[in-house]
Scaffold this active site. Structure first.
Site, PDB file in Angstrom:
ATOM      1  N   CYS A  89      95.231  80.871  16.251  1.00  0.00           N
ATOM      2  CA  CYS A  89      94.247  80.198  17.161  1.00  0.00           C
ATOM      3  C   CYS A  89      93.073  79.893  16.519  1.00  0.00           C
ATOM      4  CB  CYS A  89      94.048  81.045  18.446  1.00  0.00           C
ATOM      5  SG  CYS A  89      92.820  80.410  19.410  1.00  0.00           S
ATOM      6  N   GLN A 214      81.190  88.786  27.711  1.00  0.00           N
ATOM      7  CA  GLN A 214      80.892  87.342  27.508  1.00  0.00           C
ATOM      8  C   GLN A 214      81.750  87.139  26.052  1.00  0.00           C
ATOM      9  OE1 GLN A 214      80.729  84.623  29.043  1.00  0.00           O
ATOM     10  NE2 GLN A 214      79.133  84.663  30.571  1.00  0.00           N
ATOM     11  N   TYR A 243      76.606  90.920  40.528  1.00  0.00           N
ATOM     12  CA  TYR A 243      77.843  90.704  39.142  1.00  0.00           C
ATOM     13  C   TYR A 243      77.293  91.043  38.157  1.00  0.00           C
ATOM     14  CZ  TYR A 243      79.118  87.939  43.284  1.00  0.00           C
ATOM     15  OH  TYR A 243      79.356  87.766  44.674  1.00  0.00           O
ATOM     16  N   CYS A 339      80.340  80.003  35.945  1.00  0.00           N
ATOM     17  CA  CYS A 339      81.290  79.497  34.901  1.00  0.00           C
ATOM     18  C   CYS A 339      82.354  78.426  35.536  1.00  0.00           C
ATOM     19  CB  CYS A 339      82.285  80.637  34.435  1.00  0.00           C
ATOM     20  SG  CYS A 339      83.150  81.612  35.714  1.00  0.00           S
TER      21      CYS A 339
HETATM   22  N1  SAH Z   1      76.576  89.512  34.219  1.00  0.00           N
HETATM   23  C1  SAH Z   1      77.675  89.906  33.406  1.00  0.00           C
HETATM   24  C2  SAH Z   1      79.078  89.788  33.987  1.00  0.00           C
HETATM   25  C3  SAH Z   1      79.476  88.685  34.593  1.00  0.00           C
HETATM   26  S1  SAH Z   1      81.124  88.460  34.953  1.00  0.00           S
HETATM   27  C4  SAH Z   1      77.553  89.538  31.935  1.00  0.00           C
HETATM   28  O1  SAH Z   1      77.076  88.484  31.655  1.00  0.00           O
HETATM   29  O2  SAH Z   1      78.209  90.205  31.235  1.00  0.00           O
HETATM   30  C5  SAH Z   1      81.434  88.745  36.578  1.00  0.00           C
HETATM   31  C6  SAH Z   1      81.199  90.271  36.940  1.00  0.00           C
HETATM   32  O3  SAH Z   1      81.607  90.300  38.177  1.00  0.00           O
HETATM   33  C7  SAH Z   1      82.604  91.005  36.505  1.00  0.00           C
HETATM   34  O4  SAH Z   1      81.987  91.911  35.572  1.00  0.00           O
HETATM   35  C8  SAH Z   1      83.256  91.278  37.717  1.00  0.00           C
HETATM   36  O5  SAH Z   1      83.810  92.737  37.331  1.00  0.00           O
HETATM   37  C9  SAH Z   1      82.033  91.452  38.487  1.00  0.00           C
HETATM   38  N2  SAH Z   1      82.570  91.462  39.992  1.00  0.00           N
HETATM   39  C10 SAH Z   1      83.769  90.579  40.362  1.00  0.00           C
HETATM   40  N3  SAH Z   1      83.709  90.551  41.633  1.00  0.00           N
HETATM   41  C11 SAH Z   1      82.927  91.135  42.214  1.00  0.00           C
HETATM   42  C12 SAH Z   1      82.031  91.700  43.666  1.00  0.00           C
HETATM   43  N4  SAH Z   1      82.633  91.222  44.669  1.00  0.00           N
HETATM   44  N5  SAH Z   1      81.026  92.652  43.581  1.00  0.00           N
HETATM   45  C13 SAH Z   1      80.253  92.966  42.484  1.00  0.00           C
HETATM   46  N6  SAH Z   1      80.704  92.543  41.383  1.00  0.00           N
HETATM   47  C14 SAH Z   1      81.886  91.722  41.066  1.00  0.00           C
END
Ligand code: SAH
Length: 385
Positions: A89, A214, A243, A339
């Site tokens: 890939c 990421q 999140y 995203c």
């Molecule tokens: N800001 C972080 C993660 C973003 S991804 C970064 O940049 O690395 C989104 C995240 O939200 C994931 O870790 C996922 O597990 C979490 N998530 C998903 N649904 C959620 C919810 N209902 N409440 C809290 N977190 C959640």
């Protein structure tokens, strides 16, 4: 590579891909009724004057199948569970392909069979790789069993560790369910570490295989820098990062803030986040394991006033609780990392209806050659504009 459907932009000039991604974000905002929104140029990263559009991923999840002459690994064809064999890939680092090829060969040698979704028989389901910026790599074998036969487990570890010095750990993940969900609950360490360690924005991070991270390290840094500058944090501010995953954005903002609170629903990610605060000697960070919307409403009820809120939800965007909490908390600034342009635009519409003004929207090309677009948006409380 043609059949897997991942690199939809591979035939276009990268410049044209960026134009297309930019107009996709514009269109999403227009369709949500935000016709005046100005979408800034797409942020990209160059190395030695060239855009990085290949080999940029740090994660690979390869389903396997029993081919005519042995085990094969690759990707699912678009919208199906048909495995398209692929060991090269273009978006993955070259050594991922070499490692996956070797795992398949060793599975043949030690008689570990590929799992078949139709019959529920066979052992190996997925080969899951994740690497840090320095190349150190964690290999997880997702199996339809509680363990591998001893000679297979020992043989695989011995031969892989000997051939791939960048490996830092080899794990099994147990998934015996007839399900689309890739990872099961249980991890077993066969050798080495059960996580990887990476550096991002000048901080050290531990990541468990379950935690979100990421996939494009260079661009993630760019995204976080944009998010941090748009948050315009001052030393007395309380920052709420909803999140938050393993606390990447939370901890990268901690230095500029009075206090930072991260909220994340996956327990392993919260454990990582707390550990990451310790690793970096950060004492003004707190992490809650909870649903983002419920936690935000609860914090608001307790009288905790966030000056700046960062949200970085999965593709489905914010739920009604989170929007309500943001309206009630009324922070000075919201930074929305998204995203999915469609759910982003929908949520921005709700937020602008509730007293926030849209300041800027900046696409960031985290996923060159694929259809995915990331966007970071700055909203400001209307009374502060
Ligand atoms: N800001 C972080 C993660 C973003 S991804 C970064 O940049 O690395 C989104 C995240 O939200 C994931 O870790 C996922 O597990 C979490 N998530 C998903 N649904 C959620 C919810 N209902 N409440 C809290 N977190 C959640």
């Amino acid at each position: 590579p043609e059949a897997c459907g991942g690199c939809v932009y591979r035939h276009l000039k990268y410049e044209d891909e960026l134009i297309s991604k930019h107009s996709r974000v514009e269109k999403a905002f227009r369709q949500a009724g935000l016709a005046d929104a100005v979408i800034r140029p797409v942020l990209t990263v160059k190395r030695d004057g060239e855009h990085i559009t290949k080999g940029y991923r740090n994660k690979g999840m390869y389903p396997v199948r029993q081919g005519k002459s042995g085990m094969e690994a690759g990707f699912y064809a678009a919208k199906t569970h048909k495995v398209i064999p692929c060991f090269d890939c273009a978006l993955q680092p070259d050594f991922f392909g070499e490692l996956v090829r070797e795992v398949c060969k060793l599975c043949d040698k030690y008689r570990v069979t590929a799992y078949d979704e139709e019959t529920g028989k066979g052992t190996l389901r997925h080969i899951y790789l994740r690497c840090a910026a320095d190349g150190s790599t964690l290999l997880t074998l997702v199996i339809n069993d509680v363990k591998l036969p001893k000679p297979a487990a020992e043989g695989l570890v011995h031969e892989l560790v000997g051939r791939f010095p960048s490996l830092c750990g080899i794990l099994l993940n147990v998934n015996r369910e007839n399900t689309n969900v890739v990872l099961g609950d249980k991890f077993v360490t066969l050798w080495g570490k059960d996580h990887i360690e990476d550096t991002l924005c000048g901080l050290d991070f531990r990541l468990s295989p379950r935690s979100f991270y990421q996939v494009n390290h260079h661009q993630a840094q760019r995204l976080y820098e944009a998010a941090i500058s748009q948050a315009e944090i001052t030393k007395n501010d309380t920052v709420l990062d909803l999140y938050c995953g393993v606390g990447t954005i939370t901890l990268a903002m901690a230095g500029a803030a009075g206090k930072v609170i991260g909220v994340e629903v996956i327990p392993q990610a919260v454990e990582d986040a707390r550990d990451n605060a310790k690793r970096n000697g950060i004492e003004n960070a707190e992490f809650l394991c909870a649903d983002a919307g419920l936690a935000a409403l609860e914090l608001e009820k307790q009288g905790i006033k966030a000056d700046v809120v960062v949200v970085d939800p999965p593709r489905k965007g914010l739920n009604a609780d989170t929007i309500e909490a943001l309206h009630k908390m009324s922070p000075r600034r919201i930074v929305y990392v998204s995203c999915d342009p469609a759910t982003l635009a929908r949520d921005i519409k709700y937020l602008t209806a509730g007293g926030f003004a849209l300041q800027s929207a900046t696409p960031v090309d985290l996923f060159p050659r694929t259809a995915h677009v990331e966007t970071v948006v700055q909203l400001v409380k209307e009374t502060e504009v």
